[in-house]
Design an enzyme around this catalytic site. Structure first.
Site, PDB file in Angstrom:
ATOM      1  N   ASP A   1      14.785 -38.406   5.629  1.00 34.57           N
ATOM      2  CA  ASP A   1      13.958 -39.444   4.901  1.00 34.57           C
ATOM      3  C   ASP A   1      15.152 -40.323   4.275  1.00 34.57           C
ATOM      4  O   ASP A   1      16.097 -39.929   3.868  1.00 34.57           O
ATOM      5  CB  ASP A   1      12.845 -39.262   3.985  1.00 34.57           C
ATOM      6  CG  ASP A   1      12.261 -40.157   3.660  1.00 34.57           C
ATOM      7  OD1 ASP A   1      11.421 -41.088   4.226  1.00 34.57           O
ATOM      8  OD2 ASP A   1      11.747 -40.301   2.132  1.00 34.57           O
TER       9      ASP A   1
ATOM     10  N   TYR B   1      14.107 -48.192   3.130  1.00 31.38           N
ATOM     11  CA  TYR B   1      14.247 -48.965   4.369  1.00 31.38           C
ATOM     12  C   TYR B   1      13.319 -49.776   4.979  1.00 31.38           C
ATOM     13  O   TYR B   1      13.253 -50.350   5.844  1.00 31.38           O
ATOM     14  CB  TYR B   1      14.135 -47.496   5.477  1.00 31.38           C
ATOM     15  CG  TYR B   1      15.286 -46.850   5.728  1.00 31.38           C
ATOM     16  CD1 TYR B   1      16.275 -46.588   4.702  1.00 31.38           C
ATOM     17  CD2 TYR B   1      15.587 -46.005   6.932  1.00 31.38           C
ATOM     18  CE1 TYR B   1      17.844 -46.000   4.863  1.00 31.38           C
ATOM     19  CE2 TYR B   1      16.623 -45.120   6.901  1.00 31.38           C
ATOM     20  CZ  TYR B   1      17.746 -45.340   5.919  1.00 31.38           C
ATOM     21  OH  TYR B   1      18.687 -44.308   6.114  1.00 31.38           O
ATOM     22  N   GLY B   2      12.102 -49.869   4.077  1.00 28.67           N
ATOM     23  CA  GLY B   2      10.985 -50.589   4.555  1.00 28.67           C
ATOM     24  C   GLY B   2      11.171 -52.166   4.606  1.00 28.67           C
ATOM     25  O   GLY B   2      10.550 -52.811   5.576  1.00 28.67           O
TER      26      GLY B   2
ATOM     27  N   ASN C   1       8.087 -42.959   7.824  1.00 28.94           N
ATOM     28  CA  ASN C   1       7.322 -43.597   8.570  1.00 28.94           C
ATOM     29  C   ASN C   1       7.994 -44.782   9.274  1.00 28.94           C
ATOM     30  O   ASN C   1       8.007 -45.186  10.301  1.00 28.94           O
ATOM     31  CB  ASN C   1       6.130 -44.318   8.172  1.00 28.94           C
ATOM     32  CG  ASN C   1       5.086 -43.124   7.886  1.00 28.94           C
ATOM     33  OD1 ASN C   1       4.087 -43.010   8.869  1.00 28.94           O
ATOM     34  ND2 ASN C   1       4.953 -42.351   6.780  1.00 28.94           N
ATOM     35  N   THR C   2       8.986 -45.524   8.466  1.00 27.73           N
ATOM     36  CA  THR C   2      10.022 -46.786   8.710  1.00 27.73           C
ATOM     37  C   THR C   2      10.715 -46.167   9.876  1.00 27.73           C
ATOM     38  O   THR C   2      10.969 -46.755  11.043  1.00 27.73           O
ATOM     39  CB  THR C   2      10.533 -47.205   7.650  1.00 27.73           C
ATOM     40  OG1 THR C   2       9.575 -47.556   6.635  1.00 27.73           O
ATOM     41  CG2 THR C   2      11.302 -48.401   8.160  1.00 27.73           C
TER      42      THR C   2
ATOM     43  N   CYS D   1       3.048 -43.905   4.775  1.00 29.81           N
ATOM     44  CA  CYS D   1       4.655 -43.693   4.167  1.00 29.81           C
ATOM     45  C   CYS D   1       4.645 -42.488   3.371  1.00 29.81           C
ATOM     46  O   CYS D   1       3.714 -42.059   2.744  1.00 29.81           O
ATOM     47  CB  CYS D   1       5.003 -44.808   3.221  1.00 29.81           C
ATOM     48  SG  CYS D   1       6.407 -44.670   2.330  1.00 29.81           S
ATOM     49  N   THR D   2       5.599 -41.414   3.793  1.00 32.56           N
ATOM     50  CA  THR D   2       5.731 -40.164   3.195  1.00 32.56           C
ATOM     51  C   THR D   2       5.968 -40.264   1.841  1.00 32.56           C
ATOM     52  O   THR D   2       5.759 -39.100   1.136  1.00 32.56           O
ATOM     53  CB  THR D   2       6.494 -39.374   3.975  1.00 32.56           C
ATOM     54  OG1 THR D   2       7.909 -39.878   3.900  1.00 32.56           O
ATOM     55  CG2 THR D   2       6.289 -38.995   5.365  1.00 32.56           C
TER      56      THR D   2
END
Length: 277
Positions: free
Chosen positions: A11, A43-44, A75-76, A192-193
């Protein structure tokens, strides 16, 4: 079999720990290796090309540490890098697999809604990618998928400010908008985790009829099913119940927040990832 072939978890920061925690609960016998790229989080807001480069660097690092299976618990990264890694990079690694978190969620979350109307909350990158729209159109086409980006949430979590009055006010502002924009939705998927760390706060801010869904349990069950269907891969993995943690940031900082999230005493090592940035 090698003595050490852990399941790798990657992540951009701490969010993937919420997935790892549920996987460990379901499959405690396996070894795990977690890598958080905390130095370059979040990272988003980054471009697809940069997310791909960063994610592939991390995946290669986990491969080199003995991982035959890597889960992008982000997720990203799943939205922006997974497909390209699978199609372009794994040709050179025929016995290794990289999985993500978007598809398992799309396979099941539609079933939680009574009126087929849900909201996905995610980072700018995940929402802009439309990865959930695409997956739901294939796997749950009857579900109306609304999306809302919460760009401040990951920094709030990474900086451990989400429980401050100011942090809660930011979260409430977003939730109020979601409820106003999508009044018919009865499911909120935390896409999103990182966001399960906020789940209790979010649940206090929404009406009782709205179900707030985290991905950890969904991904854990999906991963177990995957290993049952791919016994050859499961047989490569070591099973001594060990977990190790790597971070690109200060290990002490990582240990403090990771220990809170996992409710155990976490020890981490620093690692440097090669990058052209």
């Amino acid at each position: 079999m090698l003595d050490y072939s852990p399941i790798g978890f990657f992540d951009s920061g701490y969010g993937g720990l919420t997935v790892l925690k549920e996987v460990q609960k379901l499959m405690p016998e396996y070894d795990y290796l977690y890598l958080g790229d905390n130095a370059r989080a979040p990272y988003g807001t980054r471009s697809s090309e940069v997310v791909f480069e960063y994610t592939w660097e991390a995946v290669q690092t986990l491969f080199n540490k003995g991982c035959d299976l890597v889960v992008l618990a982000c997720n990203t990264a799943s939205a922006k890098a997974l497909r390209r890694i699978q199609q372009e990079k794994l040709i050179d690694y025929p016995e290794k697999r990289v999985l993500g978190v978007v598809r398992p969620s799309a396979e099941i979350v539609g079933d939680f809604s009574l009126n087929n109307n849900i909201v996905i909350l995610g980072t700018n990158g995940t929402i802009a990618s439309n990865a959930y729209i695409e997956e739901f159109s294939l796997l749950s086409p009857k579900t109306l998928v609304n999306q809302y980006a919460c760009p401040l949430w990951v920094p709030l979590i990474e900086n451990n400010e989400y429980r401050t009055p100011e942090g809660i006010a930011f979260i409430k502002n977003d939730i109020d908008k979601v409820l106003r924009f999508y009044p018919n939705s009865d499911v909120i998927l935390l896409g999103c985790t990182h966001y399960p760390i906020l789940q209790n706060i979010i649940e206090d801010l929404v009406p009782n009829h709205i179900k707030v869904v985290s991905q950890g349990d969904i991904v854990a069950k999906s991963l177990m099913s995957y290993l049952e269907r791919h016994k050859w891969l499961a047989d490569l993995l070591s099973r001594k119940g060990r977990t190790s943690y790597l971070t690109t940031e200060n290990p002490g900082t990582f240990e403090e927040l990771a220990s809170l999230i996992l409710d155990i005493n976490v020890k981490a090592k620093h690692i440097k990832l090669n990058s052209w940035h």
